[in-house]
Design a protein around this motif. Structure first.
Motif, PDB file in Angstrom:
ATOM      1  N   UNK A   1       0.825  -1.211   0.000  1.00 51.73           N
ATOM      2  CA  UNK A   1       0.000   0.000   0.000  1.00 51.73           C
ATOM      3  C   UNK A   1       0.856   1.257   0.000  1.00 51.73           C
TER       4      UNK A   1
ATOM      5  N   UNK B   1       3.653   9.334   8.002  1.00 48.49           N
ATOM      6  CA  UNK B   1       3.449  10.707   8.485  1.00 48.49           C
ATOM      7  C   UNK B   1       2.865  11.630   7.418  1.00 48.49           C
ATOM      8  N   UNK B   2       2.813  11.178   6.165  1.00 40.84           N
ATOM      9  CA  UNK B   2       2.197  12.013   5.134  1.00 40.84           C
ATOM     10  C   UNK B   2       0.747  11.614   4.889  1.00 40.84           C
ATOM     11  N   UNK B   3       0.282  10.653   5.679  1.00 45.33           N
ATOM     12  CA  UNK B   3      -1.093  10.162   5.484  1.00 45.33           C
ATOM     13  C   UNK B   3      -2.048  10.850   6.448  1.00 45.33           C
ATOM     14  N   UNK B   4      -3.327  10.796   6.135  1.00 48.16           N
ATOM     15  CA  UNK B   4      -4.308  11.226   7.129  1.00 48.16           C
ATOM     16  C   UNK B   4      -4.177  10.337   8.367  1.00 48.16           C
TER      17      UNK B   4
ATOM     18  N   UNK C   1     -16.444   4.751  -1.465  1.00 44.67           N
ATOM     19  CA  UNK C   1     -15.062   5.213  -1.570  1.00 44.67           C
ATOM     20  C   UNK C   1     -14.242   4.630  -0.431  1.00 44.67           C
TER      21      UNK C   1
ATOM     22  N   UNK D   1       2.435   1.821  -3.294  1.00 52.03           N
ATOM     23  CA  UNK D   1       1.477   2.218  -4.324  1.00 52.03           C
ATOM     24  C   UNK D   1       1.261   3.731  -4.319  1.00 52.03           C
ATOM     25  N   UNK D   2       1.144   4.303  -3.138  1.00 51.78           N
ATOM     26  CA  UNK D   2       0.902   5.741  -3.072  1.00 51.78           C
ATOM     27  C   UNK D   2       2.174   6.552  -2.850  1.00 51.78           C
ATOM     28  N   UNK D   3       3.294   5.841  -2.680  1.00 49.54           N
ATOM     29  CA  UNK D   3       4.552   6.556  -2.482  1.00 49.54           C
ATOM     30  C   UNK D   3       4.526   7.455  -1.270  1.00 49.54           C
ATOM     31  N   UNK D   4       3.989   6.967  -0.178  1.00 49.70           N
ATOM     32  CA  UNK D   4       3.921   7.787   1.028  1.00 49.70           C
ATOM     33  C   UNK D   4       4.515   7.072   2.228  1.00 49.70           C
TER      34      UNK D   4
ATOM     35  N   UNK E   1     -10.740   4.941   2.012  1.00 48.64           N
ATOM     36  CA  UNK E   1      -9.870   5.960   2.568  1.00 48.64           C
ATOM     37  C   UNK E   1      -8.934   5.238   3.527  1.00 48.64           C
ATOM     38  N   UNK E   2      -7.738   5.756   3.675  1.00 50.00           N
ATOM     39  CA  UNK E   2      -6.791   5.105   4.566  1.00 50.00           C
ATOM     40  C   UNK E   2      -6.262   6.078   5.589  1.00 50.00           C
ATOM     41  N   UNK E   3      -6.178   5.635   6.814  1.00 48.31           N
ATOM     42  CA  UNK E   3      -5.631   6.477   7.869  1.00 48.31           C
ATOM     43  C   UNK E   3      -4.561   5.707   8.628  1.00 48.31           C
TER      44      UNK E   3
END
Lengths: 77, 870
Positions: free
Chosen positions: A26, A35-38, A70, A29-32, A72-74
């Motif tokens: 995961x 700490x850059x996530x919600x 939808x 996939x988002x390249x995060x 969403x990931x936290x």
């Protein structure tokens, strides 16, 4: 009346922990980084209920105006 | 590229030792320059404090003006003074601690408990501690009695009604134990609160208070320097007086004066103090004033950005230029330049430009040295030009510029145009592009910017060119549209009854830039529909019901729509670029619903719509000028039939209202669920009024609409209403029917005298006529009472527009500022400037509204129509 489980309320969307073997995939996939996530607090009632711990990623599936459903990931902090 | 991440910013207070250490010089002299104009040694302009003269070197760091950052100096204050900006903090400490022992006036256990709490949560308990300590009469630690402490803002403190001086305050604060300061939110390692009492004052570097030399040779000092001169002077006098053993009274006076100067050095706008003034009487602009407010450092210099290569002027309309073009006045074009790079492909052109015109302003060589091109040195410059050079030339026809109107509320508030140099002094735009800018020509001014690089120009043209922006990125429907006369004109053009002899047809077509005339379709005459068809692409197929159809439905009820065989010409059908039937009105051209322009914008290259608009507006304007679209008072005169309908309706209303009032009085009125009797009555009265007006409105429309269907229609208001260009049936009714119920705050007007609206009414009359019902129209004119009712409603409308623009404007601004750095990335995630994720897929479905049809990814209906095209 006190609610035993917040998930029983119709406004609370579905929360589930992303299995640890899928977390890396995961993040890539988002390249995060986390700490850059919600974020979501470890002591958030929904997080407590599914037993999420610091560092976990929670997948939230909810109804959406535009997309119907939808995801969403936290990151749990 | 992310090098370092800022984890925290820490604001603190300078330690007096630190102030001494960081200073390059102790400033002792109040003089700035000697009589020869050299800076005084140890004075406020000592070269150790930095350089402001180009060429000189700093005596502290040895660097030149551009590189030397400036250095602080220091003033040793003879007697300490309070820092006025911290006196609130000082007060807090003095209120809660004991003057004798310095301990917080709470029992030991309580202090312990609070300290634990602070350690755990980091909370600031100042307010709590003060409120607890207030009730205490005696210090629990040294048994000293607690006396009244008073703060006289900004800097005077009284203990037991006796003045306590900064020296005493400092001693008091020094006594407070470190671990108890934690209760007030102080971090022990960083701040000691006794530093709030200044013993030493930092002198800012010369670089932030430069002196300026006027043309007369007289030096003028910065306001801060003036203030520092005052401080040093008083400081010196205080010292002399103390040394001379002057009486206490004099010393205290001087001390207070020193306090005043130091206070105003920081902030010269303190409520309790008169501001320090310049000799001319102007208040000095000291530190706080430099930072604060609209013209302060933050809002003016840091947030406010200024640009070069920009122009601003009044805008005026020009329907003869393309929607992509922007008419730029010669005087502006002469001032603004763009760089043009000399290559082997354009070298001859550029040489010609330099040789034969005065449009080239500068020659820039590869080493960036510049030469102004004048009529005298032209020949010389032409010889010098080589590949790799660059010239800066005035803007000319065809250059890409950006055009903007504030408030920039959406993306379309700034668009790219193609320059067209025009005479006179205003910017010229095609009135069709008013919509996205929300501009009109009652004195609006707009800004223009000239991109200076190839990347800039290309990006502007690709992303912001007017013709590429005809579909709104917000809701996926046309925003750049014809309005008002454009729609009326097109409507009239495409009416069944409109036909032209050859000469007129030629004139209209030629005016729009078409120089081929099709063969006539009505014997020797040309129909308006034929002329309209010349603007359409040859393979366009579309059909839909027109706006006129909806207007007609009020009067002519069709059993079933017969589509293109509609007898009222209200079903539009275009086949192979030919308008077969139907009028072209707002349903084809209007904002958000124009089906024809929507199809043109989506299904063809974007220059098709630009061409279409340019030609159509010209045709519409020419036609409407030729035919004349005008109104006379007779148009608004109420016909006898209407008068009858109106009188009958109003009579019926009066009767019904009477009945309602009766029922209300007897309390037999049926309640509307969830409403009181009174509310139900009011709602019923309103509904009654609306119903009556509706009936008259229908009748008026029925009567007027015949005009459009007639062989020789008059061009007046009804054309605008039916075509959707402007105005509504309600407007017409107001003019020649009657106004109806006046509305204030979603109800009948209420406020006025006790029991009645105006003094003309009987007390406690709740009937229609006493409650704001207006039975007359604008042509007849209202009587005094009705006029007043009307004004009550009118006033509310006026207030509402004022309030709602203000409120919604600010709300929008806050929203826009909060979201302005969010970007949709290539993976469709929405992220902030530092790449934090906001959404995992834009709008949760990853759909860009501009590429949708009114928010829907595909229109199945249109897809079918397109399928039939081939």
């Amino acid at each position: 009346m006190p609610v035993e489980k917040v998930s029983m309320h119709y406004l609370v969307p579905k929360h589930e922990i992303v299995p640890s073997e899928k977390v890396d995939e995961f993040l890539r996939k988002f390249g995060v980084e986390r700490d850059a996530m919600p974020k979501i607090l470890e002591k958030d009632p929904a997080a407590i209920e599914i037993g999420a711990k610091k560092g976990d990623i929670i997948k939230i599936t909810r109804a959406s105006h535009t997309a119907g459903e939808a995801v969403y990931f936290r990151a749990v902090i | 590229m992310l090098l370092k991440r800022i984890a925290a910013v820490d604001f603190s207070v300078l330690n007096p030792d630190m102030i001494r250490k960081m200073s390059a010089l102790e400033v002792k002299s109040a003089d700035t320059y000697d009589k020869d104009g050299y800076p005084m040694e140890a004075g406020l302009m000592d070269p150790h404090l930095g350089v402001i003269n180009p060429g000189l070197r700093c005596k502290t760091c040895g660097q030149k003006m551009k590189t030397c950052p400036g250095h602080f100096g220091v003033i040793e204050l003879v007697r300490p003074v309070l820092h006025s900006q911290f006196s609130k903090k000082v007060e807090e400490l003095l209120q809660a601690t004991c003057k004798e022992c310095g301990r917080v006036m709470l029992p030991d256990e309580k202090i312990k408990e609070l300290q634990e709490h602070v350690k755990k949560t980091g909370a600031d308990l100042t307010k709590y501690v003060i409120s607890k300590a207030r009730a205490v009469k005696k210090c629990q630690h040294c048994n000293a009695q607690k006396l009244q402490m008073l703060w006289d803002s900004p800097t005077n403190f009284y203990y037991n009604k006796l003045r306590i001086y900064p020296t005493q305050i400092r001693e008091w604060i020094e006594k407070i134990p470190e671990d108890e300061l934690a209760l007030f939110g102080y971090s022990l390692e960083r701040i000691r609160p006794e530093w709030f009492v200044l013993t030493v004052l930092p002198v800012p570097p010369i670089t932030i208070r430069p002196s300026i030399t006027l043309e007369t040779g007289i030096k003028s000092e910065d306001d801060l320097t003036h203030k520092l001169v005052d401080i040093i002077r008083i400081n010196q006098r205080l010292k002399d007086n103390i040394d001379a053993g002057a009486p206490q009274l004099i010393i205290e006076d001087l001390w207070d004066l020193l306090q005043y100067h130091v206070t105003t050095f920081f902030d010269n706008n303190i409520a309790q103090l008169p501001p320090a003034r310049h000799r001319s009487g102007r208040a000095l602009r000291t530190l706080v004033q430099r930072l604060k407010g609209k013209r302060g450092r933050f809002r003016y210099n840091l947030t406010g950005k200024r640009v070069n290569f920009a122009a601003r002027s009044i805008i005026t309309p020009d329907p003869y230029i393309s929607i992509n073009e922007l008419g730029i006045p010669e005087s502006i074009a002469e001032e603004l330049t763009v760089p043009e790079f000399v290559t082997k492909w354009n070298i001859e052109e550029i040489k010609k430009l330099v040789k034969e015109t005065d449009k080239a302003a500068y020659l820039v060589r590869p080493n960036e040295s510049r030469k102004r091109i004048t009529p005298e040195n032209r020949a010389e410059v032409v010889k010098e030009i080589e590949q790799g050079f660059r010239i800066e030339r005035q803007i000319m026809d065809g250059d890409i510029v950006l055009f903007n109107r504030q408030p920039s509320l959406h993306r379309l508030s700034m668009l790219a145009h193609k320059a067209k140099i025009v005479p006179y002094r205003t910017f010229r735009i095609n009135p069709i592009v008013c919509k996205p800018y929300n501009a009109d020509f009652d004195g609006d001014e707009m800004n223009m910017h000239v991109p200076q690089t190839e990347e800039g120009k290309t990006e502007a043209k690709q992303l912001m060119y007017v013709q590429n922006q005809t579909i709104s990125p917000r809701y996926g429907a046309p925003v750049i549209i014809l309005d008002e006369d454009g729609v009326s004109g097109t409507f009239v053009l495409t009416l069944k009854s409109t036909k032209f002899p050859r000469e007129e047809a030629m004139r209209i077509l030629y005016d729009s830039g078409i120089d081929e005339i099709p063969s006539p379709d009505l014997g020797k005459e040309y129909s308006g529909k034929l002329i309209f068809s010349t603007l359409l692409p040859k393979n366009l197929n579309i059909e839909f019901r027109t706006k006129t159809c909806k207007a007609l439905q009020a009067t002519k009820k069709c059993e079933k729509c017969v589509k293109d065989r509609c007898e009222y010409d209200s079903y539009l059908k275009i086949k192979n670029g030919k308008l077969l039937c139907g009028v072209v009105d707002a349903a084809a051209l209007g904002e958000g619903k124009g089906k024809l322009v929507d199809a043109l914008a989506r299904e063809y290259p974007s220059d098709v719509i630009a061409e279409f608009y340019k030609k159509l507006l010209r045709i519409a304007v020419t036609l409407i000028t030729m035919k004349g679209m005008t109104v006379g008072i007779d148009e608004y005169e109420t016909s006898e039939a209407t008068v009858k309908v109106k009188e009958d309706s109003i009579k019926r209303e009066m009767e019904e209202a009477e009945a309602l009032v009766e029922k209300f009085r007897d309390k037999t009125l049926e309640h509307i669920p969830g409403r009181t009797l009174e509310e139900s009555f009011e709602i019923n009265m309103l509904r009654l009024g609306a119903r009556t007006k509706d009936a008259v409105e229908k009748h008026i429309m029925k009567e007027r609409i015949e005009n459009i269907l007639s062989e020789k229609p008059k061009l007046n208001t009804i054309v605008m209403v039916v075509s959707g260009a402007r105005g509504s049936a309600t407007n017409l009714t107001n003019v020649s029917g009657f106004w109806g119920q006046a509305n204030v705050r979603e109800g009948r007007p209420r406020r006025g005298f006790k029991g009645r609206l105006i003094a003309l009414n009987e007390k406690n009359d709740v009937g229609a006529l006493a409650g704001g019902f207006i039975s007359r129209n604008f042509v007849e004119g209202m009587d005094a009472k009705q006029y007043f009712y009307h004004s009550m409603g009118g006033r509310q409308g006026e207030v509402d527009t004022g309030v709602s623009t203000k409120v919604s404007g600010y709300l929008y601004r806050r929203l826009a500022n909060a979201l302005k750095d969010l970007v949709v990335n290539n993976d469709l995630t929405v992220r902030t400037a530092n790449k934090n994720i906001i959404q995992y897929s834009y709008g949760e479905d990853g759909v860009f509204p501009m590429h949708t049809i009114k928010g829907m990814p595909i229109s199945i209906k249109r897809a079918h129509e397109l399928g039939k095209k081939e």
